[in-house]
Design an enzyme around this catalytic site. Structure first.
Site, PDB file in Angstrom:
ATOM      1  N   TYR A 146       7.527  -5.112 -10.567  1.00 65.34           N
ATOM      2  CA  TYR A 146       7.988  -3.758 -10.855  1.00 65.34           C
ATOM      3  C   TYR A 146       8.610  -3.130  -9.613  1.00 65.34           C
ATOM      4  O   TYR A 146       8.006  -3.085  -8.561  1.00 65.34           O
ATOM      5  CB  TYR A 146       6.821  -2.883 -11.333  1.00 65.34           C
ATOM      6  CG  TYR A 146       7.264  -1.475 -11.629  1.00 65.34           C
ATOM      7  CD1 TYR A 146       8.036  -1.206 -12.760  1.00 65.34           C
ATOM      8  CD2 TYR A 146       6.958  -0.437 -10.775  1.00 65.34           C
ATOM      9  CE1 TYR A 146       8.473   0.069 -13.025  1.00 65.34           C
ATOM     10  CE2 TYR A 146       7.393   0.849 -11.033  1.00 65.34           C
ATOM     11  CZ  TYR A 146       8.154   1.097 -12.160  1.00 65.34           C
ATOM     12  OH  TYR A 146       8.601   2.367 -12.410  1.00 65.34           O
ATOM     13  N   ASP A 162      19.158   3.481  -7.159  1.00 60.35           N
ATOM     14  CA  ASP A 162      18.191   4.410  -6.578  1.00 60.35           C
ATOM     15  C   ASP A 162      17.888   3.864  -5.194  1.00 60.35           C
ATOM     16  O   ASP A 162      17.324   2.781  -5.058  1.00 60.35           O
ATOM     17  CB  ASP A 162      16.940   4.428  -7.470  1.00 60.35           C
ATOM     18  CG  ASP A 162      15.777   5.210  -6.866  1.00 60.35           C
ATOM     19  OD1 ASP A 162      15.877   5.638  -5.704  1.00 60.35           O
ATOM     20  OD2 ASP A 162      14.769   5.378  -7.582  1.00 60.35           O
ATOM     21  N   LYS A 187      12.272   1.624 -12.927  1.00 57.49           N
ATOM     22  CA  LYS A 187      12.969   1.291 -14.177  1.00 57.49           C
ATOM     23  C   LYS A 187      14.455   1.158 -13.891  1.00 57.49           C
ATOM     24  O   LYS A 187      14.923   1.435 -12.795  1.00 57.49           O
ATOM     25  CB  LYS A 187      12.681   2.355 -15.235  1.00 57.49           C
ATOM     26  CG  LYS A 187      11.469   2.023 -16.095  1.00 57.49           C
ATOM     27  CD  LYS A 187      11.712   0.841 -17.042  1.00 57.49           C
ATOM     28  CE  LYS A 187      10.391   0.354 -17.616  1.00 57.49           C
ATOM     29  NZ  LYS A 187      10.436  -0.925 -18.268  1.00 57.49           N
TER      30      LYS A 187
HETATM   31  P1  13P Z   1       3.448   4.058  -5.873  1.00 61.64           P
HETATM   32  O1  13P Z   1       2.937   5.455  -5.640  1.00 61.64           O
HETATM   33  O2  13P Z   1       2.535   2.994  -5.382  1.00 61.64           O
HETATM   34  O3  13P Z   1       4.870   3.888  -5.423  1.00 61.64           O
HETATM   35  O4  13P Z   1       3.520   3.787  -7.459  1.00 61.64           O
HETATM   36  C1  13P Z   1       3.952   4.729  -8.333  1.00 61.64           C
HETATM   37  C2  13P Z   1       5.374   4.727  -8.500  1.00 61.64           C
HETATM   38  O5  13P Z   1       5.994   5.758  -8.395  1.00 61.64           O
HETATM   39  C3  13P Z   1       6.028   3.426  -8.794  1.00 61.64           C
HETATM   40  O6  13P Z   1       7.350   3.386  -8.369  1.00 61.64           O
HETATM   41  P1  13P Z   2      12.505   5.296 -10.942  1.00 61.51           P
HETATM   42  O1  13P Z   2      12.678   4.037 -11.717  1.00 61.51           O
HETATM   43  O2  13P Z   2      13.406   6.385 -11.423  1.00 61.51           O
HETATM   44  O3  13P Z   2      12.613   5.061  -9.466  1.00 61.51           O
HETATM   45  O4  13P Z   2      11.044   5.842 -11.250  1.00 61.51           O
HETATM   46  C1  13P Z   2       9.960   5.065 -10.892  1.00 61.51           C
HETATM   47  C2  13P Z   2       8.650   5.615 -11.279  1.00 61.51           C
HETATM   48  O5  13P Z   2       7.681   4.915 -11.106  1.00 61.51           O
HETATM   49  C3  13P Z   2       8.531   6.951 -11.865  1.00 61.51           C
HETATM   50  O6  13P Z   2       7.192   7.292 -12.121  1.00 61.51           O
HETATM   51 MG    MG Z   3      12.923   6.058  -7.817  1.00 62.96          MG
HETATM   52 MG    MG Z   4      15.492   6.458 -11.329  1.00 59.12          MG
END
Ligand code: 13P
Ligand code: 13P
Ligand code: MG
Ligand code: MG
Length: 369
Positions: free
Chosen positions: A231, A14, A234
């Site tokens: 983090y 990603d 995922k």
């Molecule tokens: P942020 O909006 O701080 O990126 O956290 C939420 C999320 O999407 C984590 O990847």
């Molecule tokens: P991804 O791992 O697909 O980037 O998603 C991150 C996330 O925080 C979704 O809410």
């Molecule tokens: Mg993403």
């Molecule tokens: Mg993803």
């Protein structure tokens, strides 16, 4: 003369998406296609296909360089870097998200991208299915892999086909200890399930046919949080399965996904929800950034050329399974911030929750008071 081996590499990352974590922008897919086309023209690779599931780009490549080849890993790294540049220009969300280092050192493993590679002698007819998931972790494959390669209620071939009847050997990784164990089914089925059921820590890396040791399936097992120590999204894994003529039939492999089992991921990588098998154009995790999705791209190899893909979950017989996934998603959502919808604290360790909890640590007083 022995037949020449072909390597199938599926390498994903990603590197930025829109809107938020919803899907890959078409300009990134175009950039990935151009980078791989140039490599094909230079005969570095035999063939390629660029796919996506949600916000993840999947580079599906055939070549003769073997597994873990620097030339292929460098090509995919450079391709993801080129896509990151496009993502930055468009101010996409999380540009370069999964590229955890600035420096490539010969292999993308440990640098963020997910990797599933296998090398084999191509059969006269070589059907393969590439599975790509979004908003979940590598443990998501344990359940379908068990069903496909160890459960005769899913794969009739385990009973009927003499080459499958001997069973399959599973290689299982302990992601926390970085150690693997090999277990052979059917004899060690109960032992296998000790680990496969604990899919946050143990995940299947490979499956081999026991009659001749042939590789049958390979899955990506990179855990981004264990690499980055925080983090970063995922892991959104990929998996390759060889089919037919001594391996499970395409329909048996697909049948492994006929139950939308619960996986870790979804919103902020912190929730448990059903894995919804869907058509390529529906692989857009939207409600609460989900529910988690999986797509299945079917190919035939022809001297390493990728003939396909066939969009295998684009089938009305999966409509009820998607409906069930939506029903389960609704049920899980109603739990709001309560477990088991929200993951247990040990799985939240790499999110921003510990920071918030830290603010309250001095408010705890010993005993009940
Ligand atoms: P942020 O909006 O701080 O990126 O956290 C939420 C999320 O999407 C984590 O990847
Ligand atoms: P991804 O791992 O697909 O980037 O998603 C991150 C996330 O925080 C979704 O809410
Ligand atoms: Mg993403
Ligand atoms: Mg993803």
């Amino acid at each position: 003369m022995p037949s020449k081996k072909v390597t199938l590499s599926v390498i994903k990352a990603d590197v930025g998406s829109y809107t938020g974590h919803n899907r890959v922008h078409p300009d990134l897919l175009q950039q990935a296609g151009e980078s791989l086309e140039a490599a094909k023209n230079k005969k570095i690779i035999i063939d390629y296909h660029v796919a996506r599931c949600g916000d993840d780009i999947d580079l599906i490549i055939t070549h003769h360089h073997g597994v873990d080849a620097e030339v292929i890993h460098r090509l995919t790294w450079d391709t993801f870097m080129a896509c990151t540049a496009v993502a930055k220009r468009l101010h996409l969300y999380g540009a370069g998200q999964d590229l955890l280092s600035d420096a490539f050192s010969g292999n993308v493993r440990g640098l963020g991208p997910g990797v599933a590679e296998m090398e084999f002698v191509e059969r006269t007819s070589e059907p393969i299915v590439v599975f790509m998931a979004d908003k979940c972790s590598p443990g998501a494959w344990n359940f379908p892999l068990y069903r496909i390669f160890a459960d005769p209620f899913t794969s009739a071939g385990l009973i009927i086909d003499p080459k499958m009847h001997e069973g399959f050997q599973f290689t299982v990784l302990d992601a926390k200890k970085d150690a693997t164990i090999k277990l052979s089914c059917p004899e060690e089925l109960y032992d296998l399930l000790i680990f496969l059921g604990a899919s946050n820590q143990y995940m299947v890396t490979e499956v081999h046919r026991r009659t001749d040791g042939q590789i049958a399936a390979v899955a990506s097992t990179q855990k981004l949080s264990l690499i980055a120590g925080k983090y970063v999204g995922k892991d959104d894994p990929v998996m390759v399965v060889r089919c037919q003529a001594g391996f499970p039939a395409v329909g048996e492999v697909i049948e492994g996904f006929s139950f939308p089992h619960l996986v870790e991921g979804w919103m902020r990588g912190s929730h448990c929800g059903p894995l919804m098998p869907c058509a390529f154009h529906e692989a857009n995790p939207t409600r609460f950034d989900g529910p988690p999705r999986v797509v299945a791209a079917g190919f035939q190899l022809a001297d390493g050329q990728l003939v396909g893909p066939v969009d295998l979950f684009d089938d009305p017989s999966f409509d009820e399974i998607r409906r069930k996934a939506s029903e389960v998603a609704e049920y899980m959502r109603r739990h709001g911030p309560f477990q088991p919808h929200r993951l247990p604290l040990e799985e939240m360790e790499y999110t921003t929750l510990p920071q918030v909890m830290g603010r309250l640590k001095d408010r705890f007083k010993a005993g009940k008071q």
